[in-house]
Design an enzyme around this catalytic site. Sequence first.
Site, PDB file in Angstrom:
ATOM      1  N   GLY A   1     -42.441 -52.796 -15.397  1.00 15.44           N
ATOM      2  CA  GLY A   1     -41.784 -53.891 -16.126  1.00 15.44           C
ATOM      3  C   GLY A   1     -42.369 -55.239 -15.742  1.00 15.44           C
ATOM      4  O   GLY A   1     -41.656 -56.240 -15.667  1.00 15.44           O
TER       5      GLY A   1
ATOM      6  N   ASN B   1     -39.315 -52.280 -10.892  1.00 22.96           N
ATOM      7  CA  ASN B   1     -38.629 -53.457 -11.423  1.00 22.96           C
ATOM      8  C   ASN B   1     -38.102 -53.268 -12.848  1.00 22.96           C
ATOM      9  O   ASN B   1     -37.143 -53.927 -13.243  1.00 22.96           O
ATOM     10  CB  ASN B   1     -39.615 -54.637 -11.382  1.00 22.96           C
ATOM     11  CG  ASN B   1     -39.164 -55.801 -12.233  1.00 22.96           C
ATOM     12  OD1 ASN B   1     -38.308 -56.587 -11.817  1.00 22.96           O
ATOM     13  ND2 ASN B   1     -39.704 -55.918 -13.446  1.00 22.96           N
TER      14      ASN B   1
ATOM     15  N   SER C   1     -29.305 -54.845  -8.124  1.00 25.40           N
ATOM     16  CA  SER C   1     -28.629 -56.058  -8.608  1.00 25.40           C
ATOM     17  C   SER C   1     -27.414 -56.323  -7.733  1.00 25.40           C
ATOM     18  O   SER C   1     -26.803 -55.380  -7.207  1.00 25.40           O
ATOM     19  CB  SER C   1     -28.161 -55.859 -10.047  1.00 25.40           C
ATOM     20  OG  SER C   1     -27.303 -56.919 -10.429  1.00 25.40           O
TER      21      SER C   1
ATOM     22  N   TYR D   1     -24.709 -50.393 -16.269  1.00 27.89           N
ATOM     23  CA  TYR D   1     -25.721 -51.114 -15.482  1.00 27.89           C
ATOM     24  C   TYR D   1     -25.390 -51.049 -13.982  1.00 27.89           C
ATOM     25  O   TYR D   1     -26.254 -50.748 -13.143  1.00 27.89           O
ATOM     26  CB  TYR D   1     -25.769 -52.565 -15.969  1.00 27.89           C
ATOM     27  CG  TYR D   1     -26.822 -53.427 -15.304  1.00 27.89           C
ATOM     28  CD1 TYR D   1     -28.168 -53.273 -15.623  1.00 27.89           C
ATOM     29  CD2 TYR D   1     -26.457 -54.403 -14.376  1.00 27.89           C
ATOM     30  CE1 TYR D   1     -29.137 -54.075 -15.020  1.00 27.89           C
ATOM     31  CE2 TYR D   1     -27.407 -55.204 -13.778  1.00 27.89           C
ATOM     32  CZ  TYR D   1     -28.746 -55.041 -14.109  1.00 27.89           C
ATOM     33  OH  TYR D   1     -29.699 -55.828 -13.503  1.00 27.89           O
TER      34      TYR D   1
ATOM     35  N   ILE E   1     -30.467 -64.572 -12.214  1.00 30.89           N
ATOM     36  CA  ILE E   1     -31.835 -65.114 -12.243  1.00 30.89           C
ATOM     37  C   ILE E   1     -32.182 -65.486 -13.685  1.00 30.89           C
ATOM     38  O   ILE E   1     -31.930 -64.689 -14.611  1.00 30.89           O
ATOM     39  CB  ILE E   1     -32.857 -64.056 -11.732  1.00 30.89           C
ATOM     40  CG1 ILE E   1     -32.409 -63.423 -10.394  1.00 30.89           C
ATOM     41  CG2 ILE E   1     -34.256 -64.661 -11.636  1.00 30.89           C
ATOM     42  CD1 ILE E   1     -32.354 -64.315  -9.192  1.00 30.89           C
TER      43      ILE E   1
HETATM   44  P1  NAP Z   1     -36.672 -58.868 -18.434  1.00 29.53           P
HETATM   45  O1  NAP Z   1     -37.042 -60.293 -18.545  1.00 29.53           O
HETATM   46  O2  NAP Z   1     -35.882 -58.238 -19.541  1.00 29.53           O
HETATM   47  O3  NAP Z   1     -37.990 -58.006 -18.136  1.00 29.53           O
HETATM   48  C1  NAP Z   1     -37.928 -56.620 -18.015  1.00 29.53           C
HETATM   49  C2  NAP Z   1     -39.256 -56.024 -18.390  1.00 29.53           C
HETATM   50  O4  NAP Z   1     -39.127 -54.592 -18.278  1.00 29.53           O
HETATM   51  C3  NAP Z   1     -39.650 -56.325 -19.826  1.00 29.53           C
HETATM   52  O5  NAP Z   1     -41.021 -56.636 -19.911  1.00 29.53           O
HETATM   53  C4  NAP Z   1     -39.318 -55.036 -20.538  1.00 29.53           C
HETATM   54  O6  NAP Z   1     -40.107 -54.784 -21.701  1.00 29.53           O
HETATM   55  C5  NAP Z   1     -39.647 -54.015 -19.464  1.00 29.53           C
HETATM   56  N1  NAP Z   1     -39.059 -52.708 -19.767  1.00 29.53           N
HETATM   57  C6  NAP Z   1     -37.891 -52.446 -20.433  1.00 29.53           C
HETATM   58  N2  NAP Z   1     -37.733 -51.132 -20.565  1.00 29.53           N
HETATM   59  C7  NAP Z   1     -38.796 -50.535 -19.984  1.00 29.53           C
HETATM   60  C8  NAP Z   1     -39.198 -49.196 -19.823  1.00 29.53           C
HETATM   61  N3  NAP Z   1     -38.472 -48.172 -20.317  1.00 29.53           N
HETATM   62  N4  NAP Z   1     -40.363 -48.928 -19.183  1.00 29.53           N
HETATM   63  C9  NAP Z   1     -41.124 -49.948 -18.708  1.00 29.53           C
HETATM   64  N5  NAP Z   1     -40.808 -51.244 -18.850  1.00 29.53           N
HETATM   65  C10 NAP Z   1     -39.641 -51.539 -19.474  1.00 29.53           C
HETATM   66  O7  NAP Z   1     -35.797 -58.612 -17.124  1.00 29.53           O
HETATM   67  P2  NAP Z   1     -35.735 -59.385 -15.712  1.00 29.53           P
HETATM   68  O8  NAP Z   1     -34.598 -60.319 -15.754  1.00 29.53           O
HETATM   69  O9  NAP Z   1     -37.079 -59.869 -15.330  1.00 29.53           O
HETATM   70  O10 NAP Z   1     -35.277 -58.177 -14.791  1.00 29.53           O
HETATM   71  C11 NAP Z   1     -36.185 -57.418 -13.994  1.00 29.53           C
HETATM   72  C12 NAP Z   1     -35.388 -56.481 -13.103  1.00 29.53           C
HETATM   73  O11 NAP Z   1     -34.470 -57.247 -12.302  1.00 29.53           O
HETATM   74  C13 NAP Z   1     -34.519 -55.486 -13.877  1.00 29.53           C
HETATM   75  O12 NAP Z   1     -34.490 -54.260 -13.199  1.00 29.53           O
HETATM   76  C14 NAP Z   1     -33.144 -56.129 -13.831  1.00 29.53           C
HETATM   77  O13 NAP Z   1     -32.115 -55.190 -13.967  1.00 29.53           O
HETATM   78  C15 NAP Z   1     -33.161 -56.753 -12.463  1.00 29.53           C
HETATM   79  N6  NAP Z   1     -32.208 -57.853 -12.286  1.00 29.53           N
HETATM   80  C16 NAP Z   1     -32.289 -58.963 -13.054  1.00 29.53           C
HETATM   81  C17 NAP Z   1     -31.359 -59.988 -12.864  1.00 29.53           C
HETATM   82  C18 NAP Z   1     -31.391 -61.248 -13.657  1.00 29.53           C
HETATM   83  O14 NAP Z   1     -30.463 -62.067 -13.496  1.00 29.53           O
HETATM   84  N7  NAP Z   1     -32.380 -61.505 -14.491  1.00 29.53           N
HETATM   85  C19 NAP Z   1     -30.358 -59.843 -11.888  1.00 29.53           C
HETATM   86  C20 NAP Z   1     -30.323 -58.688 -11.128  1.00 29.53           C
HETATM   87  C21 NAP Z   1     -31.257 -57.687 -11.326  1.00 29.53           C
HETATM   88  P3  NAP Z   1     -39.497 -55.146 -23.180  1.00 29.53           P
HETATM   89  O15 NAP Z   1     -39.443 -56.596 -23.248  1.00 29.53           O
HETATM   90  O16 NAP Z   1     -40.455 -54.578 -24.154  1.00 29.53           O
HETATM   91  O17 NAP Z   1     -38.144 -54.496 -23.214  1.00 29.53           O
END
Ligand code: NAP
Length: 246
Positions: free
Chosen positions: A12, A89, A141, A154, A187
């Site tokens: 990701g 990730n 998370s 989630y 984030i």
């Molecule tokens: P994001 O901006 O949505 O980025 C996630 C990336 O993962 C996107 O490029 C997405 O591609 C890709 N992805 C989705 N499904 C996938 C799959 N089946 N196989 C491979 N790649 C896939 O999310 P983020 O905020 O950076 O989050 C990254 C990680 O941190 C996640 O695990 C999330 O749960 C965790 N997290 C985030 C937060 C927050 O506040 N942002 C807080 C706690 C934990 P597409 O765009 O094509 O879907």
Amino acid sequence: MDFQGKRVLITGGARGIGYSIAQRFNQLGAEETIITDIDEAGARKAAEKLSSSGNRAVAYKTDVSDEKQVKELFKRVSEGGKLDILVNNAGIIIDKLLIKLSENDWDRVLDINLKGTFLCMREAGRLMLKARYGRIVNISSMVALGGNPGQGNYCASKAGVIGLTKSAARELGIRGITVNTVAPGFIETEMTASLPSQNKEQYLANMSIKRAGKPEDVAYAVTFFAAEEASYMTGQVLVVDGGYFM
Ligand code: NAP
């Protein structure tokens, strides 16, 4: 911290937290940064951006919830040499209250967030066991620790990641492989951009540090666990949430 000579794979990694992690490893000298994502064009663009200003970065399209694709990914990775560091990730949200959650909403989130982490850990674990070295960092998370209304699927997936981390840490430590989890808070990324403003205000009100986190805040914690200096830490959860949960 110095990652010279290290090969790193981030799932990701096309955008958001994953891209920031890839960028930091690249800046800290990683020999090769492998960005995988379901978004092929995004992953390629991210790898091109990193390679143009730093060390080698490559992109592979992989849906982490698909066992066949994950096996193919690691076969290609192993053909290129050892794998030192894996960062799980890739993750998604499908937020609904428990009574509205469909089986599909449950399965999709568990398949990507938890099964995807397991599949990549299993394949990387096999390579790392042979090499007797490895660093695995999983992204959970803060809501895995305290729960959150509308995020039952989630929270379950991310709590599962913590259990999986601890079990793998116990299995793999004997061969010099550490397995840890970073649990981010709120984030600013595309994932959280669509949250209703009252949710954001509620998060900020409960944080000790009164700002939303940045992807780099998470990347610092991930590189810490991946560094040589953290070789005596395994099975741990590092919460990066501005003091939301204490
Ligand atoms: P994001 O901006 O949505 O980025 C996630 C990336 O993962 C996107 O490029 C997405 O591609 C890709 N992805 C989705 N499904 C996938 C799959 N089946 N196989 C491979 N790649 C896939 O999310 P983020 O905020 O950076 O989050 C990254 C990680 O941190 C996640 O695990 C999330 O749960 C965790 N997290 C985030 C937060 C927050 O506040 N942002 C807080 C706690 C934990 P597409 O765009 O094509 O879907």
